[in-house]
Structure formats: C-alpha cells, structure tokens
Design an enzyme around this catalytic site. Structure first.
Site, mmCIF file in Angstrom:
data_model
loop_
_atom_site.group_PDB
_atom_site.id
_atom_site.type_symbol
_atom_site.label_atom_id
_atom_site.label_comp_id
_atom_site.label_asym_id
_atom_site.label_seq_id
_atom_site.Cartn_x
_atom_site.Cartn_y
_atom_site.Cartn_z
ATOM 1 N N CYS A 43 -54.523 42.012 -97.571
ATOM 2 C CA CYS A 43 -53.730 42.571 -96.825
ATOM 3 C C CYS A 43 -52.373 42.112 -97.288
ATOM 4 C CB CYS A 43 -54.192 42.427 -95.232
ATOM 5 S SG CYS A 43 -52.722 43.301 -94.452
ATOM 6 N N CYS A 48 -51.861 45.645 -97.869
ATOM 7 C CA CYS A 48 -51.196 46.395 -96.838
ATOM 8 C C CYS A 48 -49.655 46.063 -96.858
ATOM 9 C CB CYS A 48 -51.625 46.020 -95.470
ATOM 10 S SG CYS A 48 -53.430 45.953 -95.314
ATOM 11 N N LYS A 51 -47.913 46.698 -100.363
ATOM 12 C CA LYS A 51 -47.977 48.411 -100.345
ATOM 13 C C LYS A 51 -46.838 48.924 -99.473
ATOM 14 C CE LYS A 51 -50.811 50.416 -97.943
ATOM 15 N NZ LYS A 51 -52.139 50.870 -97.380
ATOM 16 N N TYR A 178 -57.586 56.881 -100.042
ATOM 17 C CA TYR A 178 -56.094 56.541 -99.484
ATOM 18 C C TYR A 178 -55.251 55.571 -100.223
ATOM 19 C CZ TYR A 178 -57.507 51.921 -97.317
ATOM 20 O OH TYR A 178 -58.132 50.736 -96.991
ATOM 21 N N GLU A 182 -51.946 56.870 -101.726
ATOM 22 C CA GLU A 182 -50.675 56.252 -101.496
ATOM 23 C C GLU A 182 -50.042 55.666 -102.678
ATOM 24 O OE1 GLU A 182 -52.042 54.145 -97.260
ATOM 25 O OE2 GLU A 182 -52.164 53.202 -98.996
ATOM 26 N N HIS A 435 -37.775 65.287 -75.809
ATOM 27 C CA HIS A 435 -37.243 66.280 -76.685
ATOM 28 C C HIS A 435 -35.823 65.762 -77.040
ATOM 29 C CE1 HIS A 435 -36.295 70.457 -78.080
ATOM 30 N NE2 HIS A 435 -35.206 70.295 -77.537
ATOM 31 N N GLU A 440 -43.522 65.585 -79.283
ATOM 32 C CA GLU A 440 -43.530 66.366 -78.404
ATOM 33 C C GLU A 440 -44.595 67.544 -78.594
ATOM 34 O OE1 GLU A 440 -40.288 69.352 -77.214
ATOM 35 O OE2 GLU A 440 -39.458 68.306 -78.867
#
Length: 452
Positions: A43, A48, A51, A178, A182, A435, A440
C-alpha cells in the site's frame, strides 16, 4: 519453554505493522518483525499511496481545461515526470520512516531481512539468525502475476510503474481489473496514448454491470482504446518499441507494456508446506475467522489469505488478531459490506451487492439515475454521473449502492455507514438532501427504475 519473542511477524505491510504495534504497544508482548524490502508494504510503497498521488497528478489537465471554461486565463504546461517522481519518492521515504518510528515507539524489534519458518515456533532470517517465538504471523501480502508468455520479461508491473525513468508515448495496459483500469486512466491523463487489452467481456469484473459499463464508456470517451475479448500471445522487442501479438491476429507496437492481470499471495519459499499447511490454488493461506491456520501457533492476515485484498481489511484483521491472542479479547473482522473505490476517471464507489448478485438472491427494486453534473456541464463537457441503489422488496433494506462520479470514493464511505447499519430505502427517503450536490440524488430517487 522460554521464547525469544511472544510474536514474530513476517511482513512489514499494513496488516503486519498494525498487528505488531498493537500486540507490543497495547498488550505488552515481545514482538519481532522481519521485512525483506521496504517498510510499509504494497500500500505505502508500491500501491495505494503512490497510485493515488499519480491519480491526482493525472487529473490536472482536465482541471485546467475546466478552469478556462469558468473564466480563468490559464494555459497548459508540460508535465515534468522527473519532478513528480522525485517528490513521490521523497514522500514514500517519509512514510516509510513514519512506519519505522511507529514500530520503534511501540517497542517492536525490526529485522531488515527475509524470514522463513523453520517450525511452528522458530523462524530463520536470511542472515542465518534464528529466533524462537510463541506465535508467528504471516503478513507477506501479494505479488503481481504475469502470465508465462514469450517475451514476458519485456513487460513491467505496477511494482515498477512508479520508478520509470521517463513517461512513454504509447502504452499498453494488459488486464481488466481495478489496478489495470486505474493505471490506464492515470497514463491517459498524463498524456500517454493508452490501449487496454482484457480477455474478458467487460472490464472491472465483479462490480455491478451497469456501473462498470458506465466507467468503460467514460474511459473510451477520454481516448483510452479498450479491447475486450483480447489477450496477448507474445511480446517482441523491435528497434522502435515492443510489439504485442494478439489473439485476434493483430499486432501493435508500444513503448511500454504494463501487466496488471492479478496478484498472487506472496507465500513461495516461506516454509509453510513443511509445516503441513495445505495452501489454496493460488498459494493463499487458509485461516479461520480469527486468522488462525491449521497450525495453532501460526496465523496469517491480509492479502496472503486471499480473503479481501484491501489495505483497510488487512489492518482490521491484524488488529483483531492482536486483540484476540494478546489482549484476551476474542475479536473477528466481519468481511461483509466492505466498501471499495476504484480510482478510475471517473471514480467508482461500491458497497454491498451488485444488481446481478442481489436479484439472484431475492426479489429487488433498482433505483438508478444518470445525469450531467453541474460542474462539468457548465464547462460544456458531456460527463455523466451514475447513482444506483439496490433495495430488497421484502425487507426494504438497501442491499447495495454504486456510484460513478468524481469523488465517488468519498461518497461511498458515508453511504457504507448507513447500509452497514441496515438502512432501508425509506430511511434514505426521509433524509433531507444537501443541495446542490451530486450525492443528493441518493435520497431523492422515489420510483424504481426497474424491478427484478
């Protein structure tokens, strides 16, 4: 019998470091830890963290274009890979030092060496030193897998991508998961012409079909040349690059070939088989809910177990192990409803069941909406966001949530809390919208798009 250590951890990644720190710092155990590479593991050093920093870097060209649409007088500059790489390496050095400080503060003895298991209570370092230990924790993580094809040595993996001497002009990313998706987006954002070859029917297998299709369409709209149902037969060195010979009979040349075709548990040569442990098909270590193997003194956490290959999961498993074994607090980690984020452009966040998995389980309602978000619509872009909830007809519980949007990872973390608590669709409906936001839409979808 007197042991040199109460616990010896093999592997200095997220799971191993957390287990060592808690066992020593919180529960007073005598802990040793061996790491053959850099402290921090996949990681921090080659996953992670670097990256995500590359994701940030790759997003600036679009941000600059949007700034012009909002009235700012800005011009595109040239991206200096060397400047970025230098700062990236400095940041990784800082994080590694922080990991070492954390372990030292907790009283953990660190051995910068490869370690193997001699017997259920003894480990040997590559230096020849041996230590006895009451418990052993294997936390050696995973390693990129490259198929055995002619020319495989011409390819790199995600381990090497952060240390390139220069960016290529043409890159091929092989894989559809992934990590592959990525890096296809990262390289594309940094100005590289990117092709992505995947042998399956659609990238991001295992995620919700509608959501992954949305991501694939957005990637192609950004210029990434995705070829599904495509695999590499061989790679060949040419005078001007690397030629990829493909299963459909075509050939193409690239400056860089990145293989991201999965990761395998890093268990080879650890001595596990000699203990009588039968490993899984991919080399994973079978464990029970408490991360204990069939050998009572040997435990394993993280990617090496083949459960869920995510850093936060490894950390939770490591912490639970330390509390169980040294804190007299039997603790397990629940692997259900673990949220995840895919840092493509746009991002995808997911928690719970996909539409396909849910409808195979029980009757469901699907609430979904796709729209052009305010920020990029104003800039004249055609980007679209996807918000999707999977709801059980009988219980009304939200079984899954899938978001494809900028900052989807940030949104899915909060949605995961509600879903983990057992929120119903009516709980979502009773929540007042914030909002104007993209999120939302999660609380304003009143009618199901379809029923399955």
């Amino acid at each position: 019998m007197t042991f040199d250590y109460d616990l010896f951890v093999i592997g200095g990644g997220s799971g191993g470091v957390r287990a060592a720190r808690v066992a020593s710092g919180d529960w007073g155990a005598r802990v040793g830890l061996a790491e053959e590479s850099r402290m921090g593991g996949t990681c921090v050093i080659r996953g992670c963290v670097p990256k995500k920093l590359m994701v940030f870097a790759s997003a600036f060209p679009e941000a600059i274009a949007e700034a012009r649409a909002y009235g700012w007088s800005v011009t595109d500059g040239a991206f200096d890979w060397t400047v970025f790489r230098t700062r990236l390496e400095a940041e990784l050095d800082r994080l590694e030092a922080a990991y070492r400080t954390t372990l030292k503060t907790a009283g953990v003895i660190v051995h910068d060496s490869r370690a193997t298991i001699v017997d259920p209570h003894r480990v040997r370092l590559a230096t020849g030193e041996e230590f006895t230990t009451r418990h052993i924790l294997v936390a050696t993580g995973g390693w990129p897998f490259v198929p055995d094809i002619p020319g495989k040595d011409l390819a790199i993996t995600s381990n090497e991508i952060f240390h390139l001497p220069a960016l290529p002009k043409r890159a091929l990313v092989v894989g559809g998961g992934y990590i592959a998706s990525e890096f296809a987006c990262i390289l594309n954002g940094l100005g590289v012409a990117v092709s992505q070859y995947y042998r399956g029917a659609q990238i991001l297998r295992g995620f919700d079909d509608e959501a992954r299709g949305h991501v694939a369409n957005a990637m192609q709209a950004r210029g990434i040349d995705i070829h599904c149902g495509t695999d590499i037969l061989r790679l060949e060195q040419t005078a001007t690059g690397i030629r990829a010979v493909v299963t459909d009979g075509t050939e193409a040349e690239f400056d860089l070939v990145l293989y991201a075709t999965g990761r395998r548990p890093n268990t080879a040569g650890l001595g596990l088989e000699a203990l009588g442990l039968e490993l899984g098909r991919s080399g994973e270590i079978p464990v029970d809910a408490y991360s204990q193997t069939a050998v009572p003194s040997v435990f394993a956490v993280g990617d090496v177990t083949g459960r869920i290959n995510l850093t936060p999961v490894a950390i939770r498993e490591g912490h639970a192990f330390a509390d169980t074994v040294f804190g007299a607090k039997p603790t397990t980690f629940d692997h259900e409803l673990v949220a995840s984020a895919v840092f493509t452009q746009p991002e995808m966040g997911s928690v719970g069941l996909s539409e396909e998995a849910a409808k195979a389980q029980e009757p469901i309602e699907i609430y979904a909406t796709s729209f052009r978000p305010m920020k990029t619509l104003f800039a004249g872009k055609q980007d679209r966001v996807l918000m999707k909830l999977i709801v059980a007809q009988a219980s009304r519980k939200v079984l899954g949530c899938h978001i494809v949007a900028p900052e989807a990872g940030e949104m899915i973390q909060l949605a995961a809390i509600a879903i983990r608590m057992g929120a119903t669709k009516e709980d979502f409906d009773r929540t007042c919208a914030v909002h104007p936001t993209m999120a939302e839409e999660l609380v304003t979808m009143r009618k199901p798009a379809r029923i399955a």
